[in-house]
Design an enzyme around this catalytic site. Structure first.
Site, PDB file in Angstrom:
ATOM      1  N   ASP A  67       0.808  -1.219   0.000  1.00 47.73           N
ATOM      2  CA  ASP A  67       0.000   0.000   0.000  1.00 47.73           C
ATOM      3  C   ASP A  67       0.841   1.270   0.000  1.00 47.73           C
ATOM      4  O   ASP A  67       2.064   1.219   0.175  1.00 47.73           O
ATOM      5  CB  ASP A  67      -0.968  -0.007   1.201  1.00 47.73           C
ATOM      6  CG  ASP A  67      -0.301  -0.483   2.491  1.00 47.73           C
ATOM      7  OD1 ASP A  67       0.934  -0.335   2.623  1.00 47.73           O
ATOM      8  OD2 ASP A  67      -1.007  -1.006   3.365  1.00 47.73           O
ATOM      9  N   ASN A 136      -7.645  -2.939  14.193  1.00 46.56           N
ATOM     10  CA  ASN A 136      -9.042  -3.244  13.825  1.00 46.56           C
ATOM     11  C   ASN A 136      -9.134  -4.461  12.902  1.00 46.56           C
ATOM     12  O   ASN A 136     -10.193  -4.753  12.368  1.00 46.56           O
ATOM     13  CB  ASN A 136      -9.696  -2.021  13.171  1.00 46.56           C
ATOM     14  CG  ASN A 136      -9.021  -1.618  11.862  1.00 46.56           C
ATOM     15  OD1 ASN A 136      -8.111  -2.295  11.386  1.00 46.56           O
ATOM     16  ND2 ASN A 136      -9.462  -0.511  11.286  1.00 46.56           N
ATOM     17  N   HIS A 138      -7.386  -4.912  10.063  1.00 44.35           N
ATOM     18  CA  HIS A 138      -7.108  -4.700   8.640  1.00 44.35           C
ATOM     19  C   HIS A 138      -5.835  -5.430   8.207  1.00 44.35           C
ATOM     20  O   HIS A 138      -4.939  -5.677   9.010  1.00 44.35           O
ATOM     21  CB  HIS A 138      -7.095  -3.209   8.265  1.00 44.35           C
ATOM     22  CG  HIS A 138      -5.902  -2.426   8.722  1.00 44.35           C
ATOM     23  ND1 HIS A 138      -5.945  -1.073   8.954  1.00 44.35           N
ATOM     24  CD2 HIS A 138      -4.617  -2.783   8.982  1.00 44.35           C
ATOM     25  CE1 HIS A 138      -4.752  -0.661   9.322  1.00 44.35           C
ATOM     26  NE2 HIS A 138      -3.943  -1.661   9.349  1.00 44.35           N
ATOM     27  N   GLU A 143      -9.691  -2.165   5.138  1.00 36.71           N
ATOM     28  CA  GLU A 143     -10.327  -1.843   6.410  1.00 36.71           C
ATOM     29  C   GLU A 143     -11.601  -2.674   6.598  1.00 36.71           C
ATOM     30  O   GLU A 143     -12.227  -3.106   5.624  1.00 36.71           O
ATOM     31  CB  GLU A 143     -10.695  -0.353   6.433  1.00 36.71           C
ATOM     32  CG  GLU A 143      -9.498   0.602   6.323  1.00 36.71           C
ATOM     33  CD  GLU A 143      -8.756   0.795   7.632  1.00 36.71           C
ATOM     34  OE1 GLU A 143      -8.611  -0.172   8.401  1.00 36.71           O
ATOM     35  OE2 GLU A 143      -8.293   1.931   7.875  1.00 36.71           O
TER      36      GLU A 143
HETATM   37  P1  PGA Z   1       2.040  -1.585  12.505  1.00 36.37           P
HETATM   38  O1  PGA Z   1       0.859  -1.610  11.449  1.00 36.37           O
HETATM   39  O2  PGA Z   1       3.026  -2.600  12.030  1.00 36.37           O
HETATM   40  O3  PGA Z   1       2.593  -0.192  12.438  1.00 36.37           O
HETATM   41  O4  PGA Z   1       1.446  -1.936  13.824  1.00 36.37           O
HETATM   42  C1  PGA Z   1       0.344  -2.837  11.047  1.00 36.37           C
HETATM   43  C2  PGA Z   1      -0.814  -2.613  10.114  1.00 36.37           C
HETATM   44  O5  PGA Z   1      -1.496  -1.578  10.242  1.00 36.37           O
HETATM   45  O6  PGA Z   1      -1.057  -3.476   9.252  1.00 36.37           O
END
Ligand code: PGA
Length: 242
Positions: A67, A136, A138, A143
């Site tokens: 992404d 959450n 994702h 999302e």
């Molecule tokens: P993070 O993000 O590694 O910064 O916790 C993980 C994600 O949002 O997929």
């Protein structure tokens, strides 16, 4: 599903990097799906070390990032383009034109999504997709929603995702509102998936993701359907798995 819990971060990082290094040693032209965020940093550090020791070359590897933010200049310190350079690409021998990251500043985002899908199709299949999970549930920036999208698409970031990522920006107002993300169809098409999760704050979501009912409102539950999912957890993230 293979779940491994590590007692410290060093062992987790070495294990994660070892899986990637092993794949590239066996298959020098492997296609890697890469992730950003806090989770993979230690694994990238170990990959860089392995490369500097001469244990692995990325000359023939192709990479696809999950992404990128919309509207953040490519050279902005918090763009995922910059992240990948800082943590990995500037320190290994991956040719620049083998690294694919969606362009969040394209004149037409819709066209950019189609272009990214075409590049993914040309590469045929991602051999290993490195993934984290959001609080959450994702994956990539897919999302929670009543439906999910298969291919690369523009997504509106949820407030909880923007707050989680606010730690990297001067204020919450500077966190982008939209991103481009690979879809769940592309993620699930990978030959193998390496899901890495760290921290007590993710213990509940990773447990629900891997043991709860499969639902689009918790996108990571779809990973339960993948035939070759490897999960690396630190002790805090893994405390609900006994
Ligand atoms: P993070 O993000 O590694 O910064 O916790 C993980 C994600 O949002 O997929």
């Amino acid at each position: 599903m293979n779940i491994h819990t590590f007692k410290n971060e060093k062992e987790l990082n070495e294990a994660g990097a070892g899986i990637i290094t092993g794949l590239v040693q066996m298959q020098p032209s492997a296609v890697l799906g890469l992730a950003t965020g806090g989770t993979p940093v230690g694994i990238y550090e170990e990959l860089v070390k392995a490369h500097k020791k001469g244990h692995v070359s990325f000359k023939k590897v192709t990479t696809f990032n999950l992404d990128e933010y919309v509207g953040v200049p490519e050279n902005h310190p918090e763009s995922y383009h910059t992240y990948m350079k800082q943590h990995l690409f500037d320190h290994i021998d991956l040719p620049a034109d083998h690294a694919n990251i969606p362009d969040g500043n394209a004149a037409s985002l819709e066209e950019e999504c189609l272009r990214y899908n075409r590049e993914l199709e040309k590469a045929k299949q991602i051999d290993l997709q490195l993934l984290g999970i959001g609080h959450n549930g994702h994956i990539g920036f897919n999302e929670p929603d009543h439906s999910l999208v298969s291919g690369t698409h523009v997504v509106k970031l949820k407030p909880e995702t923007r707050s989680a990522n606010a730690r990297y920006f001067a204020s919450i107002d500077e966190v982008p509102t939209h991103a481009l993300t690979m879809g769940v169809g592309t993620i699930l098409k990978a030959k193998s998936i390496l899901l890495v999760v760290r921290g007590a704050d993710k213990a509940d979501i990773i447990h629900r993701a891997l043991t709860g009912p499969i639902q689009t409102e918790l996108p990571a539950t779809l990973l339960q359907t993948h035939p070759n999912l490897v999960v690396l957890l630190d002790a805090d993230a893994g405390r609900l798995f006994v």
